[in-house]
Design a protein around this motif. Structure first.
Motif: not given
Length: 414
Positions: A297-322
């Protein structure tokens, strides 16, 4: 002298007849004993496998026969002990009486043997059915014991992997009374009881073995996931170091509306990395304590947390590119959107002299929206993000109109 010799010969003849009667009785006793032993084995088989009224009646009849045989055997032994046929002083009268008693005992023994053989004939169908059931016992017991052994070996492997399985060990140890019962056999407990017990032992032991075999694999999988998440956390921390320059560029080159919603990404990423580290430590403790479900359960929660954070970082890169692309060639985005609208308009007119008013109104409104967004690209820092958002919304409207037309034609989403 001649008279004495004649009496002696007559006495010896009677003694010989008595000895022959003794031998015949002994043979009859032996034969009866052999038949009784065989029938007893058959009755025991029936008693172990069959509880029907017929079986119970047969058991009772054999007991009655046994009582009668005991009486006849006692009479035979009494006749045998009554006279010493080898005694020198044995007279003809005593020898004759002994012969008569032994002959009578032989006849009774043979009569009992005949009754026992008739009983054995009556017993044959019951014995056949019992043997069919008894034939199931040995394989069932063997399977149960093999399952227990395999479970025990699996627990040894768990301990060798430096894992604990106390609960599983207790479950396996609790089977000891059932194993003892299996060792005592069907003669004591009956076929059905043994088969049921063997099935219970096998089922429980196989479950213990499966769970024990799973433990090392669970440990390996959990270790691998924890290692992977630790690597991802470190990678996210490294990646987050590059987000601030991207945000600075966004702030420097574009209007506030283009980057305000991304301002919290560095802080959010830092918190995500910190929380991920703490949660991974919790997961490691759960793994060490073999709380596998908690760890998962903790592993799944950490994976979700990291996915969300990684998505936010990607959003910055994607925003600048767009935004860079929109600033460099806004007309390309406009033309792509106009093409989608024209394609929807052609589809709305296909096979018609005039489009559906509802479809036409939606497409006209989308076209006006496109034109307003294009005209808004003025000033020193145009809101390119609003421009891109509007272009995407116009294309979505065009796609929705096409979908509605297809559904109206009965074509679904083809």
């Amino acid at each position: 002298m001649a008279g004495g010799s004649a009496r002696w010969r007559r006495s010896e003849g009677v003694r010989a007849d008595a000895q022959a009667a003794k031998d015949a009785a002994a043979q009859a006793f032996y034969e009866l004993d052999m038949v009784q032993r065989d029938v007893k084995i058959s009755v025991e088989a029936v008693a172990a496998a069959d509880s029907s009224p017929s079986a119970q009646r047969a058991i009772a009849d054999f007991a009655a026969l046994g009582n009668r045989i005991d009486q006849i055997s006692s009479a035979y032994i009494a006749a045998l002990d009554a006279t010493d046929l080898d005694a020198e002083e044995l007279n003809a009268g005593a020898a004759a009486q002994a012969r008569q008693q032994l002959e009578q005992a032989r006849q009774q023994l043979q009569s009992a043997k005949a009754d026992l053989e008739r009983f054995a004939g009556f017993l044959e169908p019951l014995v056949a059915a019992a043997e069919t059931q008894l034939a199931q016992v040995a394989p069932a017991v063997a399977r149960a014991k093999q399952a227990w052994l395999e479970a025990s070996n699996a627990l040894d492997a768990v301990r060798a992997a430096r894992l604990t399985a106390d609960g599983l060990a207790r479950r396996l140890a609790s089977l000891s009374p059932q194993l003892a019962l299996l060792g005592e056999g069907a003669g004591r407990h009956g076929v059905q009881k043994l088969l049921q017990t063997a099935a219970e032992v096998q089922r429980t032991a196989e479950a213990v073995r499966a769970e024990a075999a799973r433990l090392p694999e669970q440990a390996r999988e959990t270790d691998q996931r924890l290692a992977s998440l630790r690597t991802r956390t470190q990678g996210l921390q490294t990646k987050s170091a590059g987000v601030e320059p991207k945000l600075s560029e966004l702030r420097r080159r574009f209007s506030a509306a283009c980057w305000q919603d991304l301002q919290q990404v560095p802080q959010q990423t830092e918190e995500a990395v910190r929380n991920a580290g703490a949660r991974l430590a919790e997961a490691e403790r759960a793994r060490d304590e073999q709380r596998w479900e908690d760890a998962a359960g903790i592993v799944a929660a950490v994976r979700t947390l990291l996915n969300t954070a990684d998505g936010a970082l990607n959003a910055v890169n994607d925003r600048l590119h767009s935004l860079n692309e929109a600033q460099r060639a806004p007309q390309a985005e406009i033309e792509r959107t106009r093409f989608a609208l024209r394609d929807a308009q052609r589809f709305a007119m296909a096979g018609r002299s005039a489009p559906d008013p509802g479809h036409a109104a939606a497409l006209d409104a989308a076209l006006a929206r496109l034109d307003r967004a294009a005209e808004a690209l003025t000033g020193r820092h145009p809101d390119y993000w609003q421009f891109l958002t509007e272009m995407a919304a116009v294309r979505e409207t065009a796609a929705q109109v096409v979908q509605l037309i297809r559904e109206g034609h009965g074509g679904g989403s083809r």
